[in-house]
Design an enzyme around this catalytic site. Sequence first.
Site, PDB file in Angstrom:
ATOM      1  N   TYR A 158     -38.268  13.655  13.233  1.00  0.00           N
ATOM      2  CA  TYR A 158     -39.581  13.237  13.750  1.00  0.00           C
ATOM      3  C   TYR A 158     -40.694  13.704  12.808  1.00  0.00           C
ATOM      4  O   TYR A 158     -41.599  12.929  12.457  1.00  0.00           O
ATOM      5  CB  TYR A 158     -39.758  13.827  15.155  1.00  0.00           C
ATOM      6  CG  TYR A 158     -40.998  13.364  15.874  1.00  0.00           C
ATOM      7  CD1 TYR A 158     -41.138  12.039  16.280  1.00  0.00           C
ATOM      8  CD2 TYR A 158     -42.025  14.255  16.161  1.00  0.00           C
ATOM      9  CE1 TYR A 158     -42.276  11.617  16.956  1.00  0.00           C
ATOM     10  CE2 TYR A 158     -43.168  13.845  16.841  1.00  0.00           C
ATOM     11  CZ  TYR A 158     -43.289  12.522  17.226  1.00  0.00           C
ATOM     12  OH  TYR A 158     -44.420  12.109  17.894  1.00  0.00           O
ATOM     13  N   LYS A 162     -43.409  11.441  10.664  1.00  0.00           N
ATOM     14  CA  LYS A 162     -44.856  11.558  10.886  1.00  0.00           C
ATOM     15  C   LYS A 162     -45.562  12.144   9.662  1.00  0.00           C
ATOM     16  O   LYS A 162     -46.730  11.821   9.389  1.00  0.00           O
ATOM     17  CB  LYS A 162     -45.128  12.423  12.119  1.00  0.00           C
ATOM     18  CG  LYS A 162     -44.621  11.792  13.420  1.00  0.00           C
ATOM     19  CD  LYS A 162     -45.297  10.461  13.708  1.00  0.00           C
ATOM     20  CE  LYS A 162     -44.986   9.928  15.081  1.00  0.00           C
ATOM     21  NZ  LYS A 162     -45.695   8.691  15.416  1.00  0.00           N
TER      22      LYS A 162
HETATM   23  N1  NAD Z   1     -47.282  11.777  23.853  1.00  0.00           N
HETATM   24  C1  NAD Z   1     -47.416  12.743  22.963  1.00  0.00           C
HETATM   25  O1  NAD Z   1     -47.542  13.942  23.311  1.00  0.00           O
HETATM   26  C2  NAD Z   1     -47.467  12.423  21.499  1.00  0.00           C
HETATM   27  C3  NAD Z   1     -47.720  13.473  20.611  1.00  0.00           C
HETATM   28  C4  NAD Z   1     -47.775  13.218  19.252  1.00  0.00           C
HETATM   29  C5  NAD Z   1     -47.580  11.937  18.789  1.00  0.00           C
HETATM   30  N2  NAD Z   1     -47.322  10.928  19.660  1.00  0.00           N
HETATM   31  C6  NAD Z   1     -47.109   9.600  19.091  1.00  0.00           C
HETATM   32  O2  NAD Z   1     -47.986   8.690  19.730  1.00  0.00           O
HETATM   33  C7  NAD Z   1     -47.380   7.395  19.751  1.00  0.00           C
HETATM   34  C8  NAD Z   1     -47.412   6.876  21.178  1.00  0.00           C
HETATM   35  O3  NAD Z   1     -46.649   7.751  21.988  1.00  0.00           O
HETATM   36  P1  NAD Z   1     -46.659   7.682  23.581  1.00  0.00           P
HETATM   37  O4  NAD Z   1     -46.536   9.083  24.046  1.00  0.00           O
HETATM   38  O5  NAD Z   1     -47.774   6.839  24.024  1.00  0.00           O
HETATM   39  O6  NAD Z   1     -45.248   6.983  23.832  1.00  0.00           O
HETATM   40  P2  NAD Z   1     -44.796   5.846  24.863  1.00  0.00           P
HETATM   41  O7  NAD Z   1     -43.305   5.886  24.841  1.00  0.00           O
HETATM   42  O8  NAD Z   1     -45.511   5.998  26.167  1.00  0.00           O
HETATM   43  O9  NAD Z   1     -45.316   4.493  24.172  1.00  0.00           O
HETATM   44  C9  NAD Z   1     -44.767   4.021  22.977  1.00  0.00           C
HETATM   45  C10 NAD Z   1     -44.773   2.508  23.003  1.00  0.00           C
HETATM   46  O10 NAD Z   1     -44.272   2.051  21.747  1.00  0.00           O
HETATM   47  C11 NAD Z   1     -43.425   0.955  21.976  1.00  0.00           C
HETATM   48  N3  NAD Z   1     -42.474   0.832  20.869  1.00  0.00           N
HETATM   49  C12 NAD Z   1     -41.459   1.673  20.544  1.00  0.00           C
HETATM   50  N4  NAD Z   1     -40.806   1.201  19.471  1.00  0.00           N
HETATM   51  C13 NAD Z   1     -41.429   0.055  19.105  1.00  0.00           C
HETATM   52  C14 NAD Z   1     -41.218  -0.885  18.076  1.00  0.00           C
HETATM   53  N5  NAD Z   1     -40.206  -0.746  17.192  1.00  0.00           N
HETATM   54  N6  NAD Z   1     -42.066  -1.940  17.979  1.00  0.00           N
HETATM   55  C15 NAD Z   1     -43.080  -2.101  18.868  1.00  0.00           C
HETATM   56  N7  NAD Z   1     -43.320  -1.253  19.883  1.00  0.00           N
HETATM   57  C16 NAD Z   1     -42.491  -0.183  20.001  1.00  0.00           C
HETATM   58  C17 NAD Z   1     -42.733   1.260  23.301  1.00  0.00           C
HETATM   59  O11 NAD Z   1     -42.203   0.087  23.905  1.00  0.00           O
HETATM   60  C18 NAD Z   1     -43.867   1.890  24.094  1.00  0.00           C
HETATM   61  O12 NAD Z   1     -44.583   0.908  24.830  1.00  0.00           O
HETATM   62  C19 NAD Z   1     -45.986   7.566  19.151  1.00  0.00           C
HETATM   63  O13 NAD Z   1     -46.047   7.231  17.784  1.00  0.00           O
HETATM   64  C20 NAD Z   1     -45.715   9.046  19.294  1.00  0.00           C
HETATM   65  O14 NAD Z   1     -44.830   9.521  18.307  1.00  0.00           O
HETATM   66  C21 NAD Z   1     -47.258  11.142  21.004  1.00  0.00           C
END
Ligand code: NAD
Length: 252
Positions: A158, A162
């Site tokens: 991961y 990133k």
């Molecule tokens: N939630 C956290 O604490 C957090 C922290 C750091 C980074 N992030 C990053 O933020 C972003 C969003 O995370 P989130 O927590 O909202 O996750 P989430 O799982 O709620 O949403 C992610 C969305 O991405 C879509 N997705 C996944 N693979 C895909 C693909 N190949 N093509 C198109 N859509 C795709 C999924 O269907 C989902 O709707 C991610 O990149 C995650 O790594 C999240």
Amino acid sequence: MDSQQAIVFGGASGLGEATARDLAAAGHKVTVADLNEEKGGELAGELGGNFVKADVTDPDQVKAALAAAGSGEGGLRICVNCAGVGAAGRIASEKHGAAPLEGYQWAININLMGTINVLRLACEEMISNDPDDHGQRGVCINTASIAAYDGQIGQTAYAASKGGVVGLTLPAARDMARYGVRVVTIAPGLFDTPLLALLPEPARKALGETIPFPNRLGIPSEFAALARHITENPMMNGEVIRLDGALRMAPQ
Ligand SMILES: NC(=O)c1ccc[n+]([C@@H]2O[C@H](COP(=O)([O-])OP(=O)(O)OC[C@H]3O[C@@H](n4cnc5c(N)ncnc54)[C@H](O)[C@@H]3O)[C@@H](O)[C@H]2O)c1
């Protein structure tokens, strides 16, 4: 701010959903792009926007989604990519040996190659826009993670995926400066999204308590507020912004 055409990849859930809602509330015409047709379609309907099914790693699907999002007058001006996946596993251990390479390829393909794919095609789409009063043709926002800086045990795949997003932000902004297209990345800390909802409540609470201030998990609307500010501030460019309540993650 004038109404603009925007697209949010990964817009069906979590941080992307909140961003789609915020941009729509600000008066923009929002296309939701995601793999999840049911949730994405429902949200787009609610926001008076469109849904396009698109995998961020697929060049044809992303190109079609961007073209659809930018088909009205003014062209596509805002592209936010929140699509991403989590991955966990130690790089090697006595018990399991080396971690399978496939896990790395999977995470890097979606989180890093997907980001590159969306970014390169969104930039191409924006080049043909007319410049606005600031000479701007568009803005692209990527989503990294603070794991790019302080990845925990089990986060090599991961963090690597990133870290790549962090690294490409400045050179991409430099590449696109001549066209007035900005590139900015948000590196979130711990946010309360469906990604974290998989954990039991005590574990989520414990995670929130590791954050200095506010002493809780981030709320997706706080991510969305920053994304919208980036769209509105022409001076914000080539930067990775940590949004983490001063959290620096411990090894474990
Ligand atoms: N939630 C956290 O604490 C957090 C922290 C750091 C980074 N992030 C990053 O933020 C972003 C969003 O995370 P989130 O927590 O909202 O996750 P989430 O799982 O709620 O949403 C992610 C969305 O991405 C879509 N997705 C996944 N693979 C895909 C693909 N190949 N093509 C198109 N859509 C795709 C999924 O269907 C989902 O709707 C991610 O990149 C995650 O790594 C999240």
